[in-house]
Design an enzyme around this catalytic site. Sequence first.
Site, PDB file in Angstrom:
ATOM      1  N   HIS A  44      -4.689  -1.587  -4.109  1.00 59.01           N
ATOM      2  CA  HIS A  44      -6.051  -1.987  -3.711  1.00 59.01           C
ATOM      3  C   HIS A  44      -7.049  -1.754  -4.851  1.00 59.01           C
ATOM      4  CE1 HIS A  44      -4.190  -2.228   0.145  1.00 59.01           C
ATOM      5  NE2 HIS A  44      -4.068  -0.920   0.286  1.00 59.01           N
ATOM      6  N   SER A  50       0.836  -1.203   0.000  1.00 55.86           N
ATOM      7  CA  SER A  50       0.000   0.000   0.000  1.00 55.86           C
ATOM      8  C   SER A  50       0.870   1.252   0.000  1.00 55.86           C
ATOM      9  CB  SER A  50      -0.977  -0.053   1.182  1.00 55.86           C
ATOM     10  OG  SER A  50      -2.009   0.887   1.035  1.00 55.86           O
TER      11      SER A  50
END
Length: 244
Positions: A171, A135
Site C-alpha cells: 500500500h 497486504s
Amino acid sequence: MPAPAPTILATSIGFDSRGRGPYDWAPGPVFDLAFDLAGRPEAPRLCYVGTATGDDPVRVAGVYGAFAGSGVRVSHLSLFPMPTVPDLRAHLLAQDVVWVGGGSVANLLAVWRVHGLDEVLAEVWRAGVVLGGVSAGSLCWHVGGTTDSYGPDLRPVTNGLGLIPTSNGVHYDSEEQRRPLYHRLVADGTLPGGHATDDGVGLVYRGTELAEVVADRSGRAAYRVERGADGAVVETRIEPRRLR
C-alpha cells in the site's frame, strides 16, 4: 514432469468488486496470472487462507462467490476454532495456488506458528505450489515490513517467514505512513532492503529472485528500496507489466 520453480506472488492487489456489497467480489486478472504461474490455467485448485482476519466467514463466502460458475476448484483453510481440514500438509500440497488474504500479519504469523503452518508452507513452496496474497498475504513471505497490526500508527514486523530474504512494503501509495517508515527502517537496519508495491501492483518471485512486476491498473509501480553506501536510502522505481 519436474515440479514448477518455487513461486511467490506478493501483491497489493485484492479481489475486484462487483459493486453490490462489500464482499461481492470478482476475481481480478492477478488470479489468472497465479494460475498461469502454477501451470494450471484451466480447472486450477485454489485454497484461500483468511487467518489475518480471524477466518471471517463472510470473507470466506466472498471468495467462493467470486469463483462461482468458473472452473476454479476453491477450498479454504481456517484455523479458528480448529483447522477445517484434517491434514494441513496434505491439503495444501494438493493445491495449485494458496492465496492469503489481508489483515493482521502479526496475528497471522503467531497463529500459523502455533499450528506449524510456517513449516508446512515452506515445504509447499518448495514443492511448486504458488504462494500468493495481498497486504498481510504479501508481507508474510518476506523477512518483514511495515504493518498496522498494532494500531493506526504503523510499526515494523520483523519475524516474517523469510522465504523471500528481503523486506516488503505494501500500500505504498495509498497510506501516507508507509513510505517514510519503510525508508527509516531500511536506513537504520531494522529491515533489509526490499521491494514495495503501490496498490494494484504485484511482485512475482521465482525462487528468491524477483522475476517480474505486474499491475492491474495504470499509473502504479513497484520500488526497489535499499540502503546506500553512505547510509541513505535509495529508491528505484520499477515499471510493471499491465495485466489483461
